[in-house]
Scaffold this active site. Structure first.
Site, PDB file in Angstrom:
ATOM      1  N   GLU A 170      14.977  -3.084   3.578  1.00 29.87           N
ATOM      2  CA  GLU A 170      14.677  -4.187   4.482  1.00 29.87           C
ATOM      3  C   GLU A 170      15.954  -4.675   5.186  1.00 29.87           C
ATOM      4  O   GLU A 170      17.073  -4.373   4.734  1.00 29.87           O
ATOM      5  CB  GLU A 170      14.057  -5.336   3.681  1.00 29.87           C
ATOM      6  CG  GLU A 170      12.752  -4.967   2.952  1.00 29.87           C
ATOM      7  CD  GLU A 170      11.528  -4.877   3.868  1.00 29.87           C
ATOM      8  OE1 GLU A 170      11.676  -4.500   5.060  1.00 29.87           O
ATOM      9  OE2 GLU A 170      10.415  -5.163   3.390  1.00 29.87           O
TER      10      GLU A 170
ATOM     11  N   ASN B 224      10.178  -4.099  11.262  1.00 28.73           N
ATOM     12  CA  ASN B 224      11.410  -4.896  11.163  1.00 28.73           C
ATOM     13  C   ASN B 224      12.651  -4.006  11.111  1.00 28.73           C
ATOM     14  O   ASN B 224      13.739  -4.471  10.816  1.00 28.73           O
ATOM     15  CB  ASN B 224      11.361  -5.815   9.927  1.00 28.73           C
ATOM     16  CG  ASN B 224      11.241  -5.027   8.626  1.00 28.73           C
ATOM     17  OD1 ASN B 224      11.267  -3.797   8.645  1.00 28.73           O
ATOM     18  ND2 ASN B 224      11.103  -5.732   7.524  1.00 28.73           N
TER      19      ASN B 224
ATOM     20  N   HIS C 299      12.996  -1.345   9.067  1.00 24.76           N
ATOM     21  CA  HIS C 299      13.311  -0.733   7.772  1.00 24.76           C
ATOM     22  C   HIS C 299      13.133   0.779   7.811  1.00 24.76           C
ATOM     23  O   HIS C 299      12.323   1.313   8.547  1.00 24.76           O
ATOM     24  CB  HIS C 299      12.558  -1.384   6.612  1.00 24.76           C
ATOM     25  CG  HIS C 299      11.096  -1.119   6.491  1.00 24.76           C
ATOM     26  ND1 HIS C 299      10.183  -2.119   6.179  1.00 24.76           N
ATOM     27  CD2 HIS C 299      10.366   0.013   6.602  1.00 24.76           C
ATOM     28  CE1 HIS C 299       8.985  -1.587   6.090  1.00 24.76           C
ATOM     29  NE2 HIS C 299       9.052  -0.309   6.354  1.00 24.76           N
TER      30      HIS C 299
ATOM     31  N   ASP D 240      10.301   6.543  -1.234  1.00 24.52           N
ATOM     32  CA  ASP D 240      10.028   5.258  -1.894  1.00 24.52           C
ATOM     33  C   ASP D 240       8.716   5.297  -2.659  1.00 24.52           C
ATOM     34  O   ASP D 240       7.937   6.236  -2.531  1.00 24.52           O
ATOM     35  CB  ASP D 240      10.044   4.112  -0.869  1.00 24.52           C
ATOM     36  CG  ASP D 240       9.293   4.441   0.425  1.00 24.52           C
ATOM     37  OD1 ASP D 240       8.439   5.357   0.405  1.00 24.52           O
ATOM     38  OD2 ASP D 240       9.548   3.798   1.445  1.00 24.52           O
TER      39      ASP D 240
HETATM   40  C1  GLP Z   1       6.296   1.822   5.094  1.00 21.46           C
HETATM   41  C2  GLP Z   1       7.083   2.890   4.307  1.00 21.46           C
HETATM   42  C3  GLP Z   1       8.041   3.587   5.198  1.00 21.46           C
HETATM   43  C4  GLP Z   1       7.313   3.919   6.479  1.00 21.46           C
HETATM   44  C5  GLP Z   1       7.101   2.661   7.262  1.00 21.46           C
HETATM   45  C6  GLP Z   1       6.198   2.822   8.461  1.00 21.46           C
HETATM   46  O1  GLP Z   1       6.338   0.576   4.552  1.00 21.46           O
HETATM   47  N1  GLP Z   1       7.762   2.436   3.163  1.00 21.46           N
HETATM   48  O2  GLP Z   1       8.559   4.727   4.548  1.00 21.46           O
HETATM   49  O3  GLP Z   1       8.076   4.785   7.247  1.00 21.46           O
HETATM   50  O4  GLP Z   1       6.707   1.607   6.421  1.00 21.46           O
HETATM   51  O5  GLP Z   1       4.874   2.997   8.072  1.00 21.46           O
HETATM   52  P1  GLP Z   1       3.730   3.419   9.095  1.00 21.46           P
HETATM   53  O6  GLP Z   1       3.976   4.833   9.435  1.00 21.46           O
HETATM   54  O7  GLP Z   1       2.440   3.237   8.317  1.00 21.46           O
HETATM   55  O8  GLP Z   1       3.835   2.516  10.254  1.00 21.46           O
END
Ligand code: GLP
Length: 232
Positions: free
Chosen positions: A135, A128, A130, A62
């Protein structure tokens, strides 16, 4: 889904590195990569190994819309800072968050993905549920698309920005179907903030309300966690 629990983050990340090294050894050449706090220690460890990705291709899950590639919070910048500066790939692709035509950009990225099937996909998980930036409510047959981020996702990621107002409201993400095409998936759920969502994923049925629950239908998923959660 196979789940491995670790008493320490050190052991967990060592195992994640070993899994990636083994995948590469077994012939994986196309890697789907993730960003976020969870991946930082993994990439730091990978940079200390002698693994060579110079014959491999990477695709990021992403990218935020509206940030220049040299913005410190763009995922393009993140990947250079944490991995590519030390471990360059033959080619590395991310969605272009500045594309003038979002529909065209999503189609371009999806077409690239379909030309190079993913051998290995790394995933973090949002609080959540995702995966990527898919989402809750995203169709399980979705392809790469533009998303409007949930307020809770922007709040969770605000820690990387100087204020919540600077967190983009939109992003491009591989779709759920794009992710599910990968031959092998490694999901990492690290830290107390992921306990509730991991328990929900493990206890839930296959439902679009919890995007990560789609993984229960994938033949080759490994979850690594430092949480002592129950499996159903
Ligand atoms: C983000 C990214 C995801 C990631 C997730 C967890 O928003 N878009 O690809 O895996 O949320 O992030 P973190 O590892 O900082 O908790």
């Amino acid at each position: 889904m196979k789940i491995e629990r670790f008493d320490s983050k050190e052991e967990l990340y060592a195992r994640a590195v070993a899994i990636m090294v083994e995948a590469k050894h077994n012939g994986a050449t196309t890697f789907g990569l993730a960003t976020g706090g969870t991946m930082e220690p993994l990439y730091a460890k990978i940079c200390k190994t002698d693994i060579d990705f110079s014959n491999c291709i990477s695709f990021n899950l992403d990218e935020y819309v509206g940030l220049q590639a040299n913005h410190e919070q763009s995922y393009a910048y993140y990947m250079h800072k944490h991995l590519f500066h030390e471990k360059p790939f033959l080619a590395s692709y991310l969605p272009n968050g500045l594309a003038a035509d979002p529909l065209e950009e999503a189609a371009r990225y999806e077409a690239l993905l379909q030309q190079h099937s993913l051998d290995f996909q790394l995933l973090g998980i949002g609080q959540n549920g995702h995966i990527g930036f898919n989402e809750p409510g995203t169709a399980f047959d979705s392809l790469t698309h533009l998303v409007t981020l949930e307020e809770s996702t922007r709040q969770a990621n605000a820690r990387f920005f100087s204020s919540i107002d600077e967190v983009p409201t939109q992003a491009f993400t591989m779709g759920i179907q794009s992710i599910m095409r990968a031959k092998c998936i490694l999901l990492m759920a690290v830290g107390e903030t992921k306990r509730e969502v991991l328990e929900r994923v493990l206890a839930s049925d296959y439902t679009e309300n919890i995007p990560a629950s789609v993984l229960s239908k994938h033949p080759n998923v490994m979850i690594l966690t430092d949480l002592q959660v129950e499996e159903n």
